[in-house]
Design a protein around this motif. Sequence first.
Motif, PDB file in Angstrom:
ATOM      1  N   GLY A   1       0.807  -1.214   0.000  1.00 30.17           N
ATOM      2  CA  GLY A   1       0.000   0.000   0.000  1.00 30.17           C
ATOM      3  C   GLY A   1       0.842   1.266   0.000  1.00 30.17           C
ATOM      4  O   GLY A   1       0.357   2.349  -0.344  1.00 30.17           O
TER       5      GLY A   1
ATOM      6  N   LYS B   1      -6.142   5.250   6.584  1.00 30.48           N
ATOM      7  CA  LYS B   1      -7.039   4.161   6.174  1.00 30.48           C
ATOM      8  C   LYS B   1      -6.958   2.998   7.161  1.00 30.48           C
ATOM      9  O   LYS B   1      -5.917   2.730   7.753  1.00 30.48           O
ATOM     10  CB  LYS B   1      -6.668   3.675   4.769  1.00 30.48           C
ATOM     11  CG  LYS B   1      -6.934   4.685   3.664  1.00 30.48           C
ATOM     12  CD  LYS B   1      -6.596   4.108   2.300  1.00 30.48           C
ATOM     13  CE  LYS B   1      -6.888   5.106   1.188  1.00 30.48           C
ATOM     14  NZ  LYS B   1      -8.339   5.363   1.052  1.00 30.48           N
TER      15      LYS B   1
ATOM     16  N   GLU C   1     -12.985  -0.901   3.417  1.00 29.59           N
ATOM     17  CA  GLU C   1     -11.774  -0.096   3.538  1.00 29.59           C
ATOM     18  C   GLU C   1     -12.214   1.327   3.837  1.00 29.59           C
ATOM     19  O   GLU C   1     -12.794   2.006   2.982  1.00 29.59           O
ATOM     20  CB  GLU C   1     -10.948  -0.152   2.255  1.00 29.59           C
ATOM     21  CG  GLU C   1      -9.642   0.628   2.360  1.00 29.59           C
ATOM     22  CD  GLU C   1      -8.800   0.532   1.090  1.00 29.59           C
ATOM     23  OE1 GLU C   1      -8.461  -0.596   0.705  1.00 29.59           O
ATOM     24  OE2 GLU C   1      -8.529   1.592   0.483  1.00 29.59           O
TER      25      GLU C   1
ATOM     26  N   THR D   1      -4.449  -0.876   4.112  1.00 30.21           N
ATOM     27  CA  THR D   1      -5.425  -1.021   3.036  1.00 30.21           C
ATOM     28  C   THR D   1      -5.790  -2.480   2.807  1.00 30.21           C
ATOM     29  O   THR D   1      -5.166  -3.397   3.352  1.00 30.21           O
ATOM     30  CB  THR D   1      -4.874  -0.429   1.727  1.00 30.21           C
ATOM     31  OG1 THR D   1      -3.745  -1.211   1.296  1.00 30.21           O
ATOM     32  CG2 THR D   1      -4.427   1.023   1.932  1.00 30.21           C
TER      33      THR D   1
ATOM     34  N   ASP E   1     -15.239  -0.059  -0.821  1.00 28.71           N
ATOM     35  CA  ASP E   1     -14.447   1.146  -0.611  1.00 28.71           C
ATOM     36  C   ASP E   1     -15.318   2.191   0.066  1.00 28.71           C
ATOM     37  O   ASP E   1     -16.126   2.859  -0.572  1.00 28.71           O
ATOM     38  CB  ASP E   1     -13.909   1.666  -1.944  1.00 28.71           C
ATOM     39  CG  ASP E   1     -12.949   2.831  -1.757  1.00 28.71           C
ATOM     40  OD1 ASP E   1     -12.586   3.118  -0.600  1.00 28.71           O
ATOM     41  OD2 ASP E   1     -12.563   3.459  -2.766  1.00 28.71           O
TER      42      ASP E   1
END
Length: 369
Positions: A115, A152, A164, A343, A363
């Motif tokens: 990530g 995140k 996420e 992530t 998402d």
Amino acid sequence: MPTTLESLPVELIATILGELDLASLVKVSCLSRRLRHVASDSSLNPWRRPILQTLASGNYEQSLYHLSIRSIVPRSNWIDILALAPPGFLLFESSLPNLKASEWEECFRKRFLPGWLKWKKENTWRVSYLKMLYRVWHRAYTSCTTDEAWTKYVVLNRNGSVNELESSSRGFSPMAIFAEMQFQSNLSHLTPTIRVVVTFSDVRVIAIGVLHMRRSSLTDNHNARAFLHPPGIEATDALGVNSRVLHDSPYGHERDGPSGNNNQYSCSIFVSYNKLTHPLPAESHRNYPFYTPGGGDRRWGSLEEQGLQWVGGLMFVEVPCCQGMWKTESEFGASWNHFASFTWQDLLTIAPWMKERVTKVIDGPGLGI
């Protein structure tokens, strides 16, 4: 005719040299041409063992600080050093070697989670590695959030989906976020459980969830258990295996479903496991995802041995490893406001077996479409 060290086969000489400490190896490698030849041979590489021992001990010898200026040390050893040594040592104390672009890429991928590739952009691998290393050091020791205004994190839901999510870095509080998750799931009366999933050179991946005595199989988060305890791997598996065939049930250790029909709920699946190398775990989790003896790997907690199950959602966050921060799970709640983004791609890297279990990746918040 008496046997001397230099009359031995080169493989045996390299093995003997590998038993020396780093400072002694530097001296011995300068005693004769033959010893120098053996020490500089990249295929024999007697440097690897003492270097790894020094890195694992945390007590660095002076000879390690400027090892890059010695041409007899194979460059491949620096991939391990750049992947495992602390950021402050690499940035401010040691002399860095000249490596190929492919070797700098290997260092980057072996140290950082995928990530973090978003920071590479148009830079070379060497520049990207050093910038990322400084970013890690800066983020671990200061509360500055200029580089990453939003943090995140990932939530593994009991219905099989993954969210996420992100929150403002300046006020990011995993325990406050998880308290809200508990309230929404009617679990506020239960105490959260914190587990260190895996530790890397710069960060720890933390799982926050709820362990509770089973009342109904409908509340169990079977994917949470599968993540923390890969199916087929036990706490006694220190060496690990490449693959195995196992019987997996959505009811954890209980092979019988609610109706008691074992065949209805069990299925035979093929699971393949390999030790994680990119990124490379720290010494406390060197065998990950297999069990690492020594006390650092506590994914198999004693509480679960008493019949408790993971219920509700399981939250994953990433915490920089630095001095002065918490060292045990019980101290996590009082730690500094130091967190990094974690992530879905990172989760899939450290737990690739979850790809077949997760039903949907979302998402942002919500249940998805």
